[in-house]
Design a protein around this motif. Structure first.
Motif, short mmCIF file in Angstrom:
data_model
loop_
_atom_site.label_atom_id
_atom_site.label_comp_id
_atom_site.label_asym_id
_atom_site.label_seq_id
_atom_site.Cartn_x
_atom_site.Cartn_y
_atom_site.Cartn_z
N ALA A 96 0.83 -1.21 0.00
CA ALA A 96 0.00 0.00 0.00
C ALA A 96 0.86 1.25 0.00
O ALA A 96 0.58 2.21 -0.72
N LEU A 97 1.93 1.27 0.79
CA LEU A 97 2.82 2.43 0.83
C LEU A 97 3.53 2.62 -0.51
O LEU A 97 3.68 3.74 -0.99
N LYS A 98 3.96 1.52 -1.13
CA LYS A 98 4.63 1.61 -2.42
C LYS A 98 3.67 2.13 -3.50
O LYS A 98 4.02 2.99 -4.29
N SER A 99 2.43 1.64 -3.49
CA SER A 99 1.43 2.09 -4.46
C SER A 99 1.14 3.58 -4.29
O SER A 99 1.04 4.32 -5.27
N ALA A 100 1.00 4.00 -3.04
CA ALA A 100 0.72 5.42 -2.77
C ALA A 100 1.89 6.30 -3.22
O ALA A 100 1.69 7.36 -3.79
N ALA A 101 3.12 5.83 -2.97
CA ALA A 101 4.29 6.60 -3.39
C ALA A 101 4.37 6.68 -4.91
O ALA A 101 4.71 7.73 -5.47
N ASP A 102 4.04 5.59 -5.60
CA ASP A 102 4.04 5.60 -7.07
C ASP A 102 3.00 6.58 -7.61
O ASP A 102 3.27 7.32 -8.56
N LYS A 103 1.81 6.60 -7.00
CA LYS A 103 0.76 7.53 -7.44
C LYS A 103 1.19 8.98 -7.21
O LYS A 103 0.95 9.84 -8.05
N ALA A 104 1.81 9.22 -6.06
CA ALA A 104 2.28 10.59 -5.76
C ALA A 104 3.35 11.01 -6.76
O ALA A 104 3.37 12.15 -7.22
N ALA A 105 4.25 10.08 -7.11
CA ALA A 105 5.30 10.39 -8.08
C ALA A 105 4.70 10.67 -9.45
O ALA A 105 5.14 11.57 -10.17
N ASP A 106 3.68 9.89 -9.83
CA ASP A 106 3.01 10.12 -11.12
C ASP A 106 2.33 11.48 -11.16
O ASP A 106 2.41 12.19 -12.16
N LYS A 107 1.67 11.87 -10.05
CA LYS A 107 1.02 13.17 -10.00
C LYS A 107 2.04 14.30 -10.07
O LYS A 107 1.82 15.30 -10.73
N ALA A 108 3.17 14.12 -9.37
CA ALA A 108 4.22 15.14 -9.39
C ALA A 108 4.81 15.27 -10.79
O ALA A 108 5.07 16.38 -11.27
N ALA A 109 5.02 14.15 -11.48
CA ALA A 109 5.55 14.19 -12.84
C ALA A 109 4.55 14.83 -13.79
O ALA A 109 4.93 15.57 -14.70
N GLU A 110 3.26 14.57 -13.54
CA GLU A 110 2.20 15.15 -14.38
C GLU A 110 2.17 16.67 -14.22
O GLU A 110 2.06 17.40 -15.19
N LYS A 111 2.30 17.15 -12.99
CA LYS A 111 2.29 18.59 -12.73
C LYS A 111 3.53 19.24 -13.30
O LYS A 111 3.49 20.36 -13.80
N GLY A 112 4.67 18.54 -13.19
CA GLY A 112 5.92 19.10 -13.68
C GLY A 112 5.98 19.15 -15.20
O GLY A 112 6.67 19.98 -15.79
N GLY A 113 5.22 18.30 -15.89
CA GLY A 113 5.25 18.24 -17.34
C GLY A 113 4.33 19.26 -18.00
O GLY A 113 4.40 19.49 -19.20
N ARG A 114 3.47 19.90 -17.23
CA ARG A 114 2.55 20.89 -17.80
C ARG A 114 3.23 22.24 -17.93
O ARG A 114 4.03 22.63 -17.10
N PRO A 115 2.89 23.00 -18.98
CA PRO A 115 3.49 24.35 -19.14
C PRO A 115 2.90 25.34 -18.18
O PRO A 115 1.89 25.26 -17.64
#
Length: 154
Positions: A135-154
């Motif tokens: 559960a902790l690994k899944s949550a960390a992966d989701k948080a990393a995906d959201k951070a990458a998504e936010k960082g990739g937007r102009p």
């Protein structure tokens, strides 16, 4: 009654008894099954309402509060993405610590907190229940995906 009919009656009675016993065993097993959920799953609403389940994650630093008598405890379980407040009445295990892994059993109360009936703490520095680690690994992966998504937007 002929012997053949008597034998058929005994076979049918036996089948009814066996099927009743199987139904009772399955019902007892089903009532004792407890599923494991992470705080993210609880906050998303994917937990059964009114049913007992296990909640696992880390005890949030600084969240432990004790009542005056010391038996009512409040703390927060987190998977580092979502948080679930927990109330527990009783004595905590010796290994219970803030920032460490925990699995609590109980039900989600209508007031928005988790009412725990049992608290399980990890038994050494290297161990974490497999469900909690996943559960902790899944949550960390989701948080990393959201951070990458936010960082990739102009």
């Amino acid at each position: 009654m002929k012997p053949r009919q008597r034998r058929l009656l005994w076979v049918l009675a036996g089948l009814v008894l066996v099927s009743s016993a199987v139904a009772l065993v399955l019902r007892a097993l089903n009532s004792n099954v407890m599923f494991f959920y992470s705080p993210s799953q609880v906050q998303s609403g994917s937990v059964p309402h009114g049913a007992a389940f296990r909640l696992g994650g880390l005890v949030e630093q600084g969240s432990l509060q004790r009542s005056a008598d010391g038996l009512l405890l409040k703390f927060v379980v987190t998977d580092e993405v979502q948080r679930v407040p927990v109330q527990y009445r009783g004595l905590l295990p010796d290994l219970f610590r803030e920032g460490k892994g925990v699995v609590v059993s109980g039900k989600l109360a209508s007031e928005g907190y988790f009412h725990a009936t049992e608290v399980l703490a990890k038994h050494d520095e290297n161990y974490m229940p497999p469900e909690a680690a996943h559960a902790l690994k899944s949550a960390a992966d989701k948080a990393a995906d959201k951070a990458a998504e936010k960082g990739g937007r102009p």
